[in-house]
Design an enzyme around this catalytic site. Sequence first.
Site, PDB file in Angstrom:
ATOM      1  N   TYR A 263      10.976  47.030  23.168  1.00 13.17           N
ATOM      2  CA  TYR A 263      11.459  46.439  24.419  1.00 13.17           C
ATOM      3  C   TYR A 263      10.743  45.123  24.714  1.00 13.17           C
ATOM      4  O   TYR A 263      11.370  44.091  24.980  1.00 13.17           O
ATOM      5  CB  TYR A 263      11.227  47.459  25.529  1.00 13.17           C
ATOM      6  CG  TYR A 263      11.353  46.968  26.942  1.00 13.17           C
ATOM      7  CD1 TYR A 263      12.606  46.712  27.499  1.00 13.17           C
ATOM      8  CD2 TYR A 263      10.227  46.790  27.737  1.00 13.17           C
ATOM      9  CE1 TYR A 263      12.715  46.281  28.816  1.00 13.17           C
ATOM     10  CE2 TYR A 263      10.331  46.374  29.047  1.00 13.17           C
ATOM     11  CZ  TYR A 263      11.579  46.118  29.586  1.00 13.17           C
ATOM     12  OH  TYR A 263      11.681  45.703  30.885  1.00 13.17           O
TER      13      TYR A 263
ATOM     14  N   ASP B  63      28.285  45.859  36.673  1.00 15.31           N
ATOM     15  CA  ASP B  63      27.505  47.077  36.458  1.00 15.31           C
ATOM     16  C   ASP B  63      28.472  48.245  36.312  1.00 15.31           C
ATOM     17  O   ASP B  63      29.395  48.366  37.113  1.00 15.31           O
ATOM     18  CB  ASP B  63      26.534  47.353  37.635  1.00 15.31           C
ATOM     19  CG  ASP B  63      25.335  48.170  37.178  1.00 15.31           C
ATOM     20  OD1 ASP B  63      25.556  49.287  36.652  1.00 15.31           O
ATOM     21  OD2 ASP B  63      24.203  47.706  37.316  1.00 15.31           O
TER      22      ASP B  63
ATOM     23  N   THR C 137       9.688  40.975  31.591  1.00 20.14           N
ATOM     24  CA  THR C 137       8.806  42.125  31.826  1.00 20.14           C
ATOM     25  C   THR C 137       7.343  41.733  31.645  1.00 20.14           C
ATOM     26  O   THR C 137       7.019  40.864  30.820  1.00 20.14           O
ATOM     27  CB  THR C 137       9.120  43.280  30.859  1.00 20.14           C
ATOM     28  OG1 THR C 137       8.113  44.288  31.002  1.00 20.14           O
ATOM     29  CG2 THR C 137       9.139  42.832  29.414  1.00 20.14           C
TER      30      THR C 137
ATOM     31  N   TYR D 135      11.991  53.455  24.557  1.00 15.13           N
ATOM     32  CA  TYR D 135      11.602  52.389  23.616  1.00 15.13           C
ATOM     33  C   TYR D 135      11.331  52.918  22.213  1.00 15.13           C
ATOM     34  O   TYR D 135      11.670  52.276  21.227  1.00 15.13           O
ATOM     35  CB  TYR D 135      10.366  51.623  24.106  1.00 15.13           C
ATOM     36  CG  TYR D 135      10.459  51.060  25.507  1.00 15.13           C
ATOM     37  CD1 TYR D 135      11.673  50.914  26.160  1.00 15.13           C
ATOM     38  CD2 TYR D 135       9.310  50.651  26.183  1.00 15.13           C
ATOM     39  CE1 TYR D 135      11.741  50.400  27.453  1.00 15.13           C
ATOM     40  CE2 TYR D 135       9.373  50.127  27.464  1.00 15.13           C
ATOM     41  CZ  TYR D 135      10.585  50.021  28.101  1.00 15.13           C
ATOM     42  OH  TYR D 135      10.636  49.512  29.375  1.00 15.13           O
TER      43      TYR D 135
HETATM   44  C1  UGA Z   1       7.814  50.081  32.718  1.00 19.19           C
HETATM   45  C2  UGA Z   1       8.606  49.019  31.960  1.00 19.19           C
HETATM   46  O1  UGA Z   1       8.412  49.148  30.578  1.00 19.19           O
HETATM   47  C3  UGA Z   1       8.209  47.629  32.404  1.00 19.19           C
HETATM   48  O2  UGA Z   1       9.025  46.673  31.775  1.00 19.19           O
HETATM   49  C4  UGA Z   1       8.388  47.503  33.863  1.00 19.19           C
HETATM   50  O3  UGA Z   1       7.925  46.248  34.251  1.00 19.19           O
HETATM   51  C5  UGA Z   1       7.604  48.574  34.576  1.00 19.19           C
HETATM   52  O4  UGA Z   1       7.963  49.870  34.104  1.00 19.19           O
HETATM   53  C6  UGA Z   1       7.900  48.519  36.045  1.00 19.19           C
HETATM   54  O5  UGA Z   1       8.253  49.503  36.658  1.00 19.19           O
HETATM   55  O6  UGA Z   1       7.794  47.407  36.578  1.00 19.19           O
HETATM   56  P1  UGA Z   1       5.390  51.169  32.666  1.00 19.19           P
HETATM   57  O7  UGA Z   1       4.592  50.725  33.848  1.00 19.19           O
HETATM   58  O8  UGA Z   1       4.576  51.519  31.450  1.00 19.19           O
HETATM   59  O9  UGA Z   1       6.463  50.052  32.311  1.00 19.19           O
HETATM   60  O10 UGA Z   1       6.285  52.428  33.028  1.00 19.19           O
HETATM   61  P2  UGA Z   1       6.080  53.864  33.647  1.00 19.19           P
HETATM   62  O11 UGA Z   1       7.022  54.757  32.924  1.00 19.19           O
HETATM   63  O12 UGA Z   1       6.224  53.784  35.107  1.00 19.19           O
HETATM   64  O13 UGA Z   1       4.592  54.300  33.225  1.00 19.19           O
HETATM   65  C7  UGA Z   1       3.437  53.915  33.886  1.00 19.19           C
HETATM   66  C8  UGA Z   1       2.278  54.740  33.403  1.00 19.19           C
HETATM   67  O14 UGA Z   1       2.404  56.075  33.872  1.00 19.19           O
HETATM   68  C9  UGA Z   1       2.098  54.862  31.898  1.00 19.19           C
HETATM   69  O15 UGA Z   1       0.746  54.840  31.600  1.00 19.19           O
HETATM   70  C10 UGA Z   1       2.668  56.247  31.577  1.00 19.19           C
HETATM   71  O16 UGA Z   1       2.130  56.788  30.402  1.00 19.19           O
HETATM   72  C11 UGA Z   1       2.235  57.005  32.813  1.00 19.19           C
HETATM   73  N1  UGA Z   1       3.023  58.216  33.161  1.00 19.19           N
HETATM   74  C12 UGA Z   1       4.365  58.171  33.246  1.00 19.19           C
HETATM   75  C13 UGA Z   1       2.345  59.397  33.471  1.00 19.19           C
HETATM   76  O17 UGA Z   1       1.103  59.475  33.401  1.00 19.19           O
HETATM   77  N2  UGA Z   1       3.063  60.495  33.833  1.00 19.19           N
HETATM   78  C14 UGA Z   1       4.412  60.473  33.937  1.00 19.19           C
HETATM   79  O18 UGA Z   1       5.000  61.536  34.304  1.00 19.19           O
HETATM   80  C15 UGA Z   1       5.087  59.283  33.629  1.00 19.19           C
END
Ligand code: UGA
Length: 371
Positions: A171, A40, A127, A93
Site C-alpha cells: 500500500y 462511490d 498516506t 495489504y
Molecule cells: C492505517 C493506514 O494504513 C494508513 O494509511 C492510514 O493513514 C491510517 O490507518 C489512518 O487511519 O490514518 P495504521 O495506523 O497502521 O494505518 O492502521 P490501524 O489498523 O489503525 O493500526 C494501528 C495500530 O493498531 C497498529 O499498530 C496495529 O497493529 C494496532 N492494532 C490494530 C491493534 O493493536 N489491535 C487491533 O485490534 C487493531
Amino acid sequence: MRIGTENPMNIVILGCGGFIGSHLLDRLLSTTDHKIVGWDPESSKIRKHLENPNFTLHQRYVDDPETQQDLREAVAEGDVVINLAAICNPSEYNTNPISVIKSNLFDVYPIVELCVEYKRWLISFSTSECYGRTLSSYVGDTTYENPDLYELKEDETPLIMGPIVNQRWTYACAKQMVERLVYAHHKEDGLPFTVVRPLNFFGPRMDYIPQRDGDGVPRVLACFMGALLNGDPMKLVDGGKARRTIVSIYEAVDAICRMLDNPEKANGHAFNIGNRNNEVTMAELADMMRKTYAKITGDPSYEDYPIIEVSSEEFYGEGYEDCDRRMPDISKAKELLGWEPKIALEDVLLDTMTYFHNEYAGAMKPAQVAE
Ligand code: UGA
C-alpha cells in the site's frame, strides 16, 4: 457565512462515500455553495446528501468502464479533483496485495492523466505510511532520543520501506508511486497538485463494526470499538507498543477546506495532517477507550475490560510489518494554511465512541441474532 457563494467551485470527489468523504460532504454541502460530483459504489454514509441539488453521485467504482466517460466530462468542467478512493486497511495489504496495488496505483493512474490533460488541480490523498518506518527503528533507537530520526517532515524525511516479502508495504509503495507520478507531472507539465498525508483521522462512521456491518479486520478504532460492543477482548498486536498520533476528523476536514479556500498556498505541496499532541501507544489507546466506554455507558466495570496480546502473524497473517511511530512535523500546514489541530484525544474518543455506542449498542449482538 457561506463560503464560495460568489465563486462556487466545481469539485470532483472520487471515493466520496467513505469515512473522510462523508465528513467532507457534510462540511462542504452545509457551509459552501460548491457543486460536487462524486463517485462511490457505497452510499450508506452519505444518504442524507443524495437529494441535495449541489451534489451528484455516480454510484460506481472508479475502475468501472462506464466511469471513464462521465469522469472525463466532470474533470473537464471541474476546478479541483479530490481522490479519496483507496483500499487503506492494513489487514488487506499482506492478504490482498494485488487488489491493494491495483486500487491505489493503477486505478488512480487514469485520474492523474485526466488532471494533466485538463490541467486541473488534483488533491491526492496519500498516506503517512509513505514514510515507512522511522530511521530510529532501523538504528535500534527504541527510546527515540533524536527527533531527526523519527519526526516526519514532508520535504526532508526519507521514505523507507521493508523488503517485498513483508507485503505490508504494498500500500505504502503504491501510494508513494502516485505521489512521485503527481510530482513528476507537476514539474514536467505544470500539473497543479496537493498531496495530503493523513495521520490517523478518528471520528464517527470510521470503517465498520465487525460482525455488525462488515466482516474482516478494520482499523484499530473499529477493532477496539467492535470488541467493546460485541463482548470480545480488545487485542493488542505485538504488545501494543506501536505509536500513533490521532486527529479529529472534523479538524482534518478543516485542513482540507483551508486548502480549497487557498489554492495558491496549497498548490505544489505535500502536507502532513495530524495532531502531535495526541500521541499514544496502542496499549494506551485500548486503556483510554475502555475507560471512555465506562463513562459513556455509566458502567464502571468497563474500566477493567479484558485486553489480551496477540502476535501480528496471528492477527494479520504472514508479511505484516508495523509502522513503529508517526510523529508529524505540521509546520507547513500551520504556516501555509493557518491550520493547527486543538481537539484533545479524550474529546475525540468521547465524541466518536458515543456515536458508535448510539448507533450499535441498542442493536442485537451477533449471538442474539443467531439464537
Ligand atoms: C492505517 C493506514 O494504513 C494508513 O494509511 C492510514 O493513514 C491510517 O490507518 C489512518 O487511519 O490514518 P495504521 O495506523 O497502521 O494505518 O492502521 P490501524 O489498523 O489503525 O493500526 C494501528 C495500530 O493498531 C497498529 O499498530 C496495529 O497493529 C494496532 N492494532 C490494530 C491493534 O493493536 N489491535 C487491533 O485490534 C487493531
